[in-house]
Scaffold this motif. Structure first.
Motif, short mmCIF file in Angstrom:
data_model
loop_
_atom_site.label_atom_id
_atom_site.label_comp_id
_atom_site.label_asym_id
_atom_site.label_seq_id
_atom_site.Cartn_x
_atom_site.Cartn_y
_atom_site.Cartn_z
N GLU A 119 1.11 -1.36 -0.07
CA GLU A 119 0.02 -0.06 0.08
C GLU A 119 0.78 1.31 0.25
OE1 GLU A 119 -2.70 0.26 3.43
OE2 GLU A 119 -4.47 0.92 2.03
N LEU A 120 0.48 2.29 -0.77
CA LEU A 120 1.35 3.65 -0.71
C LEU A 120 0.46 4.47 0.21
CD1 LEU A 120 1.73 3.64 -4.71
CD2 LEU A 120 3.51 3.49 -3.08
N PRO A 121 1.24 5.71 0.62
CA PRO A 121 0.41 6.34 1.54
C PRO A 121 -0.80 7.17 1.19
CG PRO A 121 2.64 7.10 1.20
CD PRO A 121 2.62 6.13 -0.07
N ASP A 122 -1.10 7.00 -0.31
CA ASP A 122 -2.46 7.56 -0.53
C ASP A 122 -3.70 6.46 -0.61
OD1 ASP A 122 -2.05 6.12 -2.84
OD2 ASP A 122 -2.07 7.85 -4.19
N GLY A 123 -2.98 5.26 -0.24
CA GLY A 123 -4.26 4.12 -0.37
C GLY A 123 -4.17 3.33 -1.54
N SER A 124 -3.60 3.85 -2.62
CA SER A 124 -3.41 2.96 -3.66
C SER A 124 -2.21 2.00 -3.53
CB SER A 124 -3.02 4.00 -5.04
OG SER A 124 -1.90 4.41 -4.76
N ALA A 176 -13.74 -8.87 0.19
CA ALA A 176 -13.92 -7.51 0.80
C ALA A 176 -12.53 -6.61 0.82
CB ALA A 176 -14.09 -8.18 2.30
N TYR A 177 -11.42 -7.42 0.46
CA TYR A 177 -10.27 -6.53 0.38
C TYR A 177 -10.08 -5.83 -0.95
CZ TYR A 177 -7.50 -7.32 4.50
OH TYR A 177 -7.05 -7.42 5.89
N MET A 178 -10.62 -6.64 -2.05
CA MET A 178 -10.77 -6.14 -3.34
C MET A 178 -11.92 -4.96 -3.46
SD MET A 178 -10.49 -9.13 -6.07
CE MET A 178 -11.81 -10.17 -5.52
N ASP A 179 -13.16 -4.86 -2.63
CA ASP A 179 -14.16 -4.13 -2.97
C ASP A 179 -13.69 -2.92 -2.06
OD1 ASP A 179 -15.64 -5.95 -4.38
OD2 ASP A 179 -16.91 -6.44 -2.56
N THR A 180 -13.26 -3.23 -0.68
CA THR A 180 -12.79 -1.96 0.30
C THR A 180 -11.69 -1.21 -0.10
OG1 THR A 180 -13.91 -3.36 2.03
CG2 THR A 180 -12.77 -1.47 2.80
N TYR A 181 -10.48 -2.05 -0.44
CA TYR A 181 -9.33 -1.47 -0.48
C TYR A 181 -8.70 -1.22 -1.82
CZ TYR A 181 -9.17 -2.79 4.21
OH TYR A 181 -9.53 -3.05 5.71
N ARG A 182 -9.58 -1.61 -2.84
CA ARG A 182 -9.23 -1.88 -4.20
C ARG A 182 -7.84 -2.75 -4.27
NH1 ARG A 182 -12.72 -2.36 -8.19
NH2 ARG A 182 -11.22 -1.37 -10.10
#
Ligand code: NAD
Ligand code: DAU
Length: 361
Positions: A119-124, A176-182
């Motif tokens: 994960e990067l600081p911007d959540g991507s 859930a990980y795909m939907d919540t965090y992409r």
């Protein structure tokens, strides 16, 4: 060079996948195999790759967060291929808790550690990082005995055994990980595999092993339950193709287009063994249909599984290449050439397991 973290690589499908990947990519990839070496994990499966410089084995439990974090901290992982699981339905009926621990909690730990590392600081997420969760068609439940009914990626989940329920839960976590965090992942749901290195608690290697010793061949119920059998190397190829060519965040069903009743499979095994054993081999006289013994049915035994692998064929171009008669010959030939492997696999705890599982049947 791409670095793979493979969990459960000392098991049946995981070890076949590692062999497939080194055959395909040779020194272009690095593989780190994380496995706790339960009864189902066997480093003999990986003898021919263990000295490679681009292969590392780490003995660790996927539920051990610190151990998994350490693997991510020490390596720039590009791909996770998550096989590690408790995989045998009969064991799950007797002892469900370990299935929940490994299959659900273990998957949560794997997801969390990969997310934290990527994960990067911007959540991507960092570019070109991918997680593939290896799952099963059993999450879809059981089909009626109707040649037109198949499991599709859109089929609602309806697991029956504790094993299937734990795998369904793990799939839901990945979703859930795909939907919540992409979170960059795929799920594959595959039908029954067979081939080299399969532990002889499963139907095909158990029957081959028993038949060669003239032992009873325990068929559950009426023997007419249907499974869709896929040669393991075809599964390994599908996993690699999904991870490299599939659309992220999607599920792909993988199947053999090879539905057969258990009793039909057993007939083919017996016929193939008789055909392959030389006349002078004393085991030839032992292998016979007379060994077939109908025993008490498995509790909650799913009647029929069948996958229509249309999506993976249309989007990615994968299809099952190995016909069952060819695959079963290759499998039996492998067991003939690896008698020592079978001897080791069936020594010690296996005898205890076999007695407990089959004594009252
Ligand atoms: P297997 O039982 O042969 O191997 C499982 C491996 O995981 C073993 O090496 C074991 O030591 C390891 N393992 C178990 N618990 C662990 C833990 N807590 N930490 C780390 N490692 C652990 O299983 P398999 O048949 O090779 O199945 C592999 C995967 O494929 C599983 O996720 C299973 O659900 C799935 N699957 C199997 C089939 C099939 O027909 N066998 C079909 C579809 C999907
Ligand atoms: O469909 C995919 C699943 O296939 C995987 O997710 C599982 O990990 C894998 O174990 C397998 O599950 P099954 O329960 O279908 O496989 P198993 O080899 O245990 O049994 C195959 C069929 O044979 C099933 O209908 C039960 C029957 N059977 C099995 C054994 C071990 C018998 O009749 N006698 C036996 O002794």
């Amino acid at each position: 060079m791409r670095t793979y973290l493979v969990t459960g690589g000392a098991g049946f499908i995981g070890s076949n996948y590692i062999h497939y990947m080194f055959k395909k990519y040779d020194n272009e990839i690095r593989i780190i195999n994380v496995d706790a070496l339960t009864y189902a994990g066997n480093l003999e499966n990986l003898k021919s790759v263990e000295d490679r410089e681009n292969y590392t084995f780490v003995k660790a439990d996927i539920c051990d967060r610190e151990a998994i974090e350490a693997v991510f901290a020490a390596n720039d992982i590009d791909r996770v291929v998550h096989f590690a699981a408790e995989s045998h339905v009969d064991r799950s009926i007797r002892n469900p808790e370990v299935f929940v621990r490994t299959n659900v909690l273990g998957t949560a730990v794997m997801l969390n550690c990969a997310k934290a590392a990527w994960e990067l600081p911007d959540g991507s997420f960092k570019a070109d990082k991918k997680f593939l969760h290896v799952s099963t068609d059993e999450v879809y439940g059981s089909l009626p005995e109707d040649d037109e009914a198949f499991f599709y990626e859109t089929t609602p989940y309806a697991p029956h055994s504790p094993y299937a329920a734990s795998k369904a839960s793990s799939d839901m976590l990945v979703r859930a990980y795909m939907d919540t965090y992409r979170f960059p992942a795929n799920i594959t749901n595959c039908s029954n595999n067979y081939g080299p290195y399969q532990f002889p608690e499963k139907f095909i290697p158990l029957m081959i092993n028993n038949a060669l010793q003239g032992k009873p061949l325990p068929v559950y119920g009426d023997g007419k339950n249907v499974r869709d059998w896929l040669y393991v190397e075809d599964h390994a190829k599908a996993i690699d193709m999904v991870q490299e060519q599939g659309r992220l965040f999607e599920t792909y069903n993988i199947g053999g287009h090879n539905e057969k009743q258990n009793i039909e499979i057993l007939d083919i095994i017996i016929e193939t063994l008789q055909g392959m054993l030389p006349a002078e081999d004393p085991r030839k006289a032992l292998v016979s249909r007379d060994l077939i013994t109908y025993v008490e049915d498995r509790k909650g035994h799913d009647r029929r599984y069948a996958i229509a692998p249309d999506k993976i064929k249309e989007q990615i171009g994968w299809y099952p290449e190995t016909m069952f008669k060819e695959g079963i010959k290759k499998t039996i030939a492998w067991f003939f050439e690896n008698e020592e492997w079978m001897k080791n696999a069936t020594s010690g705890d296996y005898q205890k397991y076999y007695t407990e599982m089959y004594e009252n049947k």
